[in-house]
Design a protein around this motif. Structure first.
Motif, mmCIF file in Angstrom:
data_model
loop_
_atom_site.group_PDB
_atom_site.id
_atom_site.type_symbol
_atom_site.label_atom_id
_atom_site.label_comp_id
_atom_site.label_asym_id
_atom_site.label_seq_id
_atom_site.Cartn_x
_atom_site.Cartn_y
_atom_site.Cartn_z
ATOM 1 N N ILE A 83 34.539 -63.765 -17.365
ATOM 2 C CA ILE A 83 35.614 -63.348 -16.462
ATOM 3 C C ILE A 83 36.274 -64.572 -15.840
ATOM 4 O O ILE A 83 35.673 -65.286 -15.043
ATOM 5 C CB ILE A 83 35.076 -62.417 -15.349
ATOM 6 N N GLU A 84 37.516 -64.840 -16.218
ATOM 7 C CA GLU A 84 38.268 -65.977 -15.677
ATOM 8 C C GLU A 84 39.103 -65.521 -14.481
ATOM 9 O O GLU A 84 39.797 -64.506 -14.550
ATOM 10 C CB GLU A 84 39.187 -66.571 -16.737
ATOM 11 N N LEU A 85 39.020 -66.301 -13.383
ATOM 12 C CA LEU A 85 39.714 -65.952 -12.150
ATOM 13 C C LEU A 85 40.642 -67.076 -11.712
ATOM 14 O O LEU A 85 40.361 -68.247 -11.933
ATOM 15 C CB LEU A 85 38.707 -65.707 -11.018
ATOM 16 N N TYR A 108 39.594 -60.941 -18.771
ATOM 17 C CA TYR A 108 38.307 -60.637 -19.398
ATOM 18 C C TYR A 108 38.563 -60.308 -20.866
ATOM 19 O O TYR A 108 39.145 -59.267 -21.186
ATOM 20 C CB TYR A 108 37.621 -59.460 -18.709
ATOM 21 N N PRO A 109 38.181 -61.188 -21.787
ATOM 22 C CA PRO A 109 38.463 -60.960 -23.211
ATOM 23 C C PRO A 109 37.711 -59.744 -23.749
ATOM 24 O O PRO A 109 36.505 -59.605 -23.524
ATOM 25 C CB PRO A 109 37.988 -62.260 -23.870
ATOM 26 N N LYS A 131 28.966 -71.144 -6.320
ATOM 27 C CA LYS A 131 29.506 -71.970 -5.246
ATOM 28 C C LYS A 131 29.546 -71.227 -3.924
ATOM 29 O O LYS A 131 29.293 -71.816 -2.870
ATOM 30 C CB LYS A 131 30.914 -72.461 -5.621
ATOM 31 N N ASN A 132 29.920 -69.951 -3.968
ATOM 32 C CA ASN A 132 30.046 -69.181 -2.730
ATOM 33 C C ASN A 132 29.811 -67.702 -3.039
ATOM 34 O O ASN A 132 30.725 -66.983 -3.440
ATOM 35 C CB ASN A 132 31.433 -69.391 -2.111
ATOM 36 N N LYS A 163 40.685 -72.241 -10.150
ATOM 37 C CA LYS A 163 40.639 -71.515 -11.416
ATOM 38 C C LYS A 163 39.255 -71.713 -11.988
ATOM 39 O O LYS A 163 38.847 -72.839 -12.269
ATOM 40 C CB LYS A 163 41.699 -72.029 -12.390
ATOM 41 N N SER A 164 38.517 -70.626 -12.131
ATOM 42 C CA SER A 164 37.137 -70.731 -12.567
ATOM 43 C C SER A 164 36.690 -69.398 -13.145
ATOM 44 O O SER A 164 37.461 -68.437 -13.190
ATOM 45 C CB SER A 164 36.256 -71.125 -11.374
ATOM 46 N N ASN A 165 35.416 -69.347 -13.586
ATOM 47 C CA ASN A 165 34.891 -68.054 -14.009
ATOM 48 C C ASN A 165 34.074 -67.439 -12.883
ATOM 49 O O ASN A 165 33.678 -68.113 -11.931
ATOM 50 C CB ASN A 165 34.091 -68.163 -15.317
#
Length: 489
Positions: A119-121, A212-213, A176-177, A167-169
């Motif tokens: 899931i890329e955000l 989400y591919p 991280k949080n 920009k991250s997954n």
């Protein structure tokens, strides 16, 4: 706390087979493979990848031998670095033997992490240290003011777009949080959150995009599942490691001594801060007062002052500085304010205390004597000696101003770097030719051909670096070949 990885080894009985001899140094299959796999990709793109890599590794071993013969490993700074790496290896072995074996996980846990990794955000956020201000901003957004209008008002000479954008997954965000990631899970694309309280202020998040591919190739799926398995092991090991360290801390009952802390802070600030900031934060007066309490007139006699007192011994300022110097390139103190600077140094001291306690524990339990530790520290010693000799060569280079075009600052800087690299290459070439005449080099071509590696003769090989940041000292899992040799291609 620790990232662990199984070594890329051949059949066990072949690991100690010698692929090359350089003077009195043997390069085994085990060292070859692990150093090859965790290094940069430039040699993996060559037609004869393994031979190219071996040639550069031989170069490094020759320079290391030169360092040994001139007893560079007896210099205090080099001895200190070697000790820190050895402590790291022994501590890692202790965690493998005493913690990693207790880790278990399910397929469902791996599947969950694998999905999150896909899931890329994309996120933006508005920040304020003040609750009243963030409430006003939120009311403006609810009234119809465009998010980006308020978003861009944040930026100035010290705050940039990258400071308010991510920009991250989904998995990395959760690492991280965790609390933030749970809020993001409730947002729809192009919607923003209510004000969120964090330890350093207030935030309003906006979810810009989510991807989400639906279809993933088998190769990609296998990679993601392997990464997920590594991640779940690391997560569980971190938790157990933290509990282990916590128990050591409780047992030792460490206390940072205030006056010693003030001396250390002022001493480091002399090299770390501008003269203006140093004077503004009155470090000279603080240092003077602290030294007076110890009846010291200068900094020459501070080494034996206790910085941290524990019920099983003390840690001196000299102990800390030795620890600090081996990691200085990885440590950054927070210079935004006097309070932040002090707090970040205190956190670093606690990290040093952790490292010292773990090292003592590993030594008491005999992990420094483990065969795996002895084997790997030899690889690292060679690497450290090679780096020391290379640094000597770099420091011996003198470029005259007339050799540079000083009319353009950027051009000058680029020209300077190019000249330094060109001069270093000349010095390296002559030095290696000299060493090859002095020390024998033998390659076992038959053994070399039998070695299996994951990337070979692949012009599309990409750089992929693994760095162990949770260890006592940040490093690659095994000594990687110097990226400098890329310029020899």
């Amino acid at each position: 706390m620790l990232f662990t990885s199984n070594s890329y080894s051949q059949s066990e009985y072949l690991q100690d087979s010698i692929v090359a001899k350089v003077g009195n140094i043997n390069i085994t299959i085990d060292e070859f493979v692990n150093c090859y796999e965790f290094g940069p990709s430039f040699y993996k793109r060559n037609k004869d990848s393994k031979k190219v890599f071996l040639d550069y590794l031989i170069n490094e071993k020759l320079l290391a031998i030169d360092g040994y013969n001139r007893k560079l490993d007896t210099l205090p700074e080099i001895k200190n670095i070697i000790h820190e790496f050895e402590s790291d290896l022994a501590t890692e072995e202790m965690f493998k033997q005493e913690i990693q074996k207790n880790i278990s996980y399910t397929k469902e846990e791996i599947d969950t992490i694998a999905k999150q990794k896909l899931i890329e955000l994309e996120l933006k956020w508005i920040y304020s240290p003040n609750e009243n201000e963030i409430r006003k901003i939120y009311d403006s957004l609810k009234a119809g003011i465009d998010f980006d209008t308020l978003f861009y008002r944040q930026f100035n000479d010290t705050i940039y777009y990258e400071d308010r954008y991510l920009k991250s997954n989904r998995y990395v965000l959760g690492l991280k949080n965790y609390e933030l990631s749970k809020i993001v899970d409730t947002l729809k694309v192009n919607t923003f959150s209510q004000p969120i309280k964090a330890y350093d202020g207030w935030y309003i998040l906006k979810l810009i995009n989510i991807n989400y591919p639906l279809i993933v190739s088998e190769t990609e799926q296998n990679r993601i599942m392997k990464e997920a398995e590594t991640a779940i092991i690391k997560k569980k090991m971190d938790k157990l490691s933290d509990a282990y360290v916590h128990s050591l801390m409780l047992s030792a009952k460490p206390v940072i001594k205030r006056k010693a802390f003030q001396i250390l802070r002022s001493y480091l600030a002399q090299y770390d801060l501008s003269k203006e900031v140093y004077e503004k934060w009155q470090f000279s007066q603080i240092l003077k007062d602290a030294l007076h309490s110890y009846n010291l007139s200068d900094l020459n006699n501070i080494n034996n002052i206790s910085l941290v007192e524990m019920n099983n011994g003390n840690i001196t300022l000299e102990d800390f500085l030795n620890w600090f110097r081996a990691r200085s390139q990885y440590i950054k103190l927070d210079k935004r304010s006097f309070a932040n600077y002090s707090r970040s140094l205190e956190n670093i001291i606690w990290l040093m205390v952790r490292d010292k306690l773990l090292t003592e524990q590993a030594k008491a339990k005999g992990y420094f004597e483990y065969e795996n530790v002895k084997k790997q520290i030899k690889w690292w010693k060679d690497k450290i000696l090679y780096s020391a000799v290379k640094d000597e060569l770099i420091n011996s280079i003198h470029i005259e101003d007339k050799e540079l075009n000083l009319s353009n600052t950027n051009t000058s800087k680029q020209s300077y770097n190019e000249l330094i690299e060109a001069e270093l290459t000349k010095k390296m070439f002559y030095k290696l030719n000299e060493l090859k005449k002095k020390y024998s080099v033998t390659i076992n071509e038959k053994v070399l051909k039998t070695i299996n590696v994951s990337e070979e003769n692949n012009i599309k090989a990409i750089d992929f670096y693994v760095v162990k940041r949770g260890n006592l000292i940040p490093r690659t899992p095994y000594p990687a070949i110097d990226n400098y040799w890329k310029s020899w291609q």
